[in-house]
Design a protein around this motif. Structure first.
Motif, short mmCIF file in Angstrom:
data_model
loop_
_atom_site.label_atom_id
_atom_site.label_comp_id
_atom_site.label_asym_id
_atom_site.label_seq_id
_atom_site.Cartn_x
_atom_site.Cartn_y
_atom_site.Cartn_z
N MET A 266 11.25 27.11 -15.80
CA MET A 266 11.32 26.36 -14.65
C MET A 266 12.58 27.28 -13.82
O MET A 266 12.46 27.66 -12.71
CB MET A 266 12.36 25.25 -15.18
N ALA A 267 12.79 28.20 -14.67
CA ALA A 267 14.34 29.47 -13.42
C ALA A 267 12.98 30.17 -13.04
O ALA A 267 14.18 30.06 -12.03
CB ALA A 267 14.57 30.14 -15.24
N ASP A 268 11.93 30.78 -13.02
CA ASP A 268 11.10 31.11 -12.27
C ASP A 268 10.99 30.73 -11.12
O ASP A 268 10.87 31.02 -9.26
CB ASP A 268 9.51 31.14 -12.79
N GLN A 269 11.60 28.51 -10.76
CA GLN A 269 11.17 28.83 -9.16
C GLN A 269 12.40 28.85 -9.10
O GLN A 269 12.19 28.35 -7.71
CB GLN A 269 10.88 27.27 -9.89
N VAL A 270 13.27 29.14 -9.12
CA VAL A 270 14.96 29.36 -8.20
C VAL A 270 14.36 30.44 -7.49
O VAL A 270 13.68 31.64 -7.77
CB VAL A 270 15.87 30.02 -9.76
N ILE A 271 15.01 30.47 -6.02
CA ILE A 271 14.58 31.73 -5.45
C ILE A 271 16.65 32.38 -5.01
O ILE A 271 17.04 31.46 -4.28
CB ILE A 271 14.33 30.80 -3.93
N LEU A 272 16.31 32.94 -5.57
CA LEU A 272 17.62 34.16 -5.07
C LEU A 272 17.91 34.31 -3.58
O LEU A 272 18.68 34.35 -2.67
CB LEU A 272 18.07 34.95 -6.56
N PHE A 273 16.61 34.56 -2.97
CA PHE A 273 16.83 35.40 -1.71
C PHE A 273 15.49 35.32 -0.96
O PHE A 273 14.43 35.68 -1.73
CB PHE A 273 17.01 37.13 -1.41
N LYS A 274 15.73 35.27 0.07
CA LYS A 274 14.12 34.82 0.80
C LYS A 274 14.34 35.06 2.59
O LYS A 274 15.62 34.69 3.03
CB LYS A 274 14.24 33.11 1.11
N GLU A 275 13.75 36.10 2.56
CA GLU A 275 14.28 36.46 4.45
C GLU A 275 12.30 36.63 4.68
O GLU A 275 11.62 36.91 4.52
CB GLU A 275 13.71 38.36 4.08
N GLN A 276 12.28 35.82 5.59
CA GLN A 276 10.89 36.97 6.73
C GLN A 276 11.27 36.86 7.94
O GLN A 276 12.05 37.13 9.10
CB GLN A 276 10.27 35.14 6.80
N GLN A 277 10.45 38.49 7.74
CA GLN A 277 11.06 39.49 9.11
C GLN A 277 10.03 39.08 10.34
O GLN A 277 8.66 39.37 9.49
CB GLN A 277 11.26 40.38 9.03
N ARG A 278 9.91 39.43 11.85
CA ARG A 278 8.49 39.93 12.16
C ARG A 278 9.45 41.12 13.01
O ARG A 278 10.28 41.49 12.61
CB ARG A 278 8.81 38.50 13.78
N PHE A 279 8.16 41.89 13.89
CA PHE A 279 8.05 42.41 14.96
C PHE A 279 9.33 42.25 15.66
O PHE A 279 9.28 40.99 17.10
CB PHE A 279 7.20 43.10 15.47
N ARG A 280 10.90 42.91 16.12
CA ARG A 280 11.95 42.37 17.00
C ARG A 280 11.85 43.22 17.72
O ARG A 280 12.36 43.33 18.76
CB ARG A 280 13.22 41.44 16.16
N GLN A 281 11.19 45.28 17.76
CA GLN A 281 11.39 45.69 18.95
C GLN A 281 11.13 45.55 20.65
O GLN A 281 9.89 44.96 20.70
CB GLN A 281 10.85 46.85 18.16
N PHE A 282 12.45 45.69 21.19
CA PHE A 282 11.94 45.00 23.18
C PHE A 282 10.63 45.79 22.92
O PHE A 282 9.74 45.12 24.06
CB PHE A 282 13.63 45.06 23.21
N TRP A 283 11.55 47.36 23.06
CA TRP A 283 9.87 47.89 23.71
C TRP A 283 8.64 47.90 23.06
O TRP A 283 7.41 48.02 24.00
CB TRP A 283 10.09 49.80 23.41
N LEU A 284 8.20 47.78 22.06
CA LEU A 284 7.03 47.04 21.51
C LEU A 284 6.43 45.96 21.75
O LEU A 284 4.78 45.64 22.98
CB LEU A 284 7.19 46.97 19.98
N TRP A 285 7.40 44.64 22.60
CA TRP A 285 6.70 43.43 22.56
C TRP A 285 6.20 43.72 24.71
O TRP A 285 5.79 43.35 25.37
CB TRP A 285 7.92 42.73 22.84
N ALA A 286 7.57 44.95 25.07
CA ALA A 286 7.72 45.62 26.50
C ALA A 286 6.03 45.84 26.45
O ALA A 286 5.31 45.54 28.02
CB ALA A 286 7.87 46.21 26.93
N ILE A 287 5.18 46.61 25.33
CA ILE A 287 3.44 47.31 25.61
C ILE A 287 3.13 46.26 25.64
O ILE A 287 2.26 46.35 26.33
CB ILE A 287 4.16 48.52 25.10
N ILE A 288 2.80 45.77 24.72
CA ILE A 288 1.94 44.17 23.97
C ILE A 288 1.77 43.83 25.57
O ILE A 288 0.59 43.94 25.77
CB ILE A 288 2.36 43.79 22.93
#
Length: 169
Positions: A1-23
């Motif tokens: 059951m201890a394996d189900q404990v999540i101590l940290f979770k983070e989801q990241q995406r590309f956030r660079q302004f210059w990248l999104w401006a080009i795309i």
């Protein structure tokens, strides 16, 4: 059951302004060409392609490319004794790092372009890196292979979660 404990979770995406401006700038060019040539009946450019070819290019560059960059996401999860990294869509299953093989770890500031050659899954002279944006992260040093950098928008919490996960095993 201890394996189900999540101590940290983070989801990241590309956030660079210059990248999104080009795309989005490139996508807007294909949107304009498609609308002008296919919808309005004009000829886009000096040597226009056929409507079918332009529709295919529009679908790929005007719709699929921005969607792909939006879809790419790095998920970092720390549980007792392990860390999981998944860069969607490149990893079908998360990469599991067992923390008992981590010799040392530290919070670091780094230059993504100079140290690793950019963002994403990168290999550089300083080891391997998983990063999406920013210049902070936690670097893991292993007993049996090269160092691994995990970029994070909250490197302090990631560092503390790894510390706690190593203690809990």
């Amino acid at each position: 059951m201890a394996d189900q404990v999540i101590l940290f979770k983070e989801q990241q995406r590309f956030r660079q302004f210059w990248l999104w401006a080009i795309i989005l700038g490139a996508a807007a060019l294909f949107w304009a060409g498609f609308i002008y040539q296919v919808a309005l009946g004009g000829q886009f450019g000096n040597r226009p392609v056929s409507d079918v070819q332009l529709a295919v290019l529009f679908a790929l560059m005007g719709v699929c490319m921005p969607w792909f960059f939006y879809y790419v996401k790095l998920t970092t999860e720390v549980k007792p004794g392990e860390m999981r990294l998944q860069l969607r869509p490149f990893h079908v299953r998360p990469v599991v790092i067992h923390l008992h093989v981590v010799r040392h770890y530290e919070k670091v500031l780094y230059n993504p372009v100079r140290d690793y050659g950019g963002w994403g899954i990168r290999w550089g002279f300083k080891g391997k890196a998983y990063n999406m944006s920013g210049n902070e992260g936690v670097k893991l040093y292993f007993y049996n292979h090269e160092p691994l950098l995990i970029g994070s928008q909250d490197a302090d919490k990631l560092f503390e979660a790894i510390k706690l996960a190593k203690e809990l095993k």
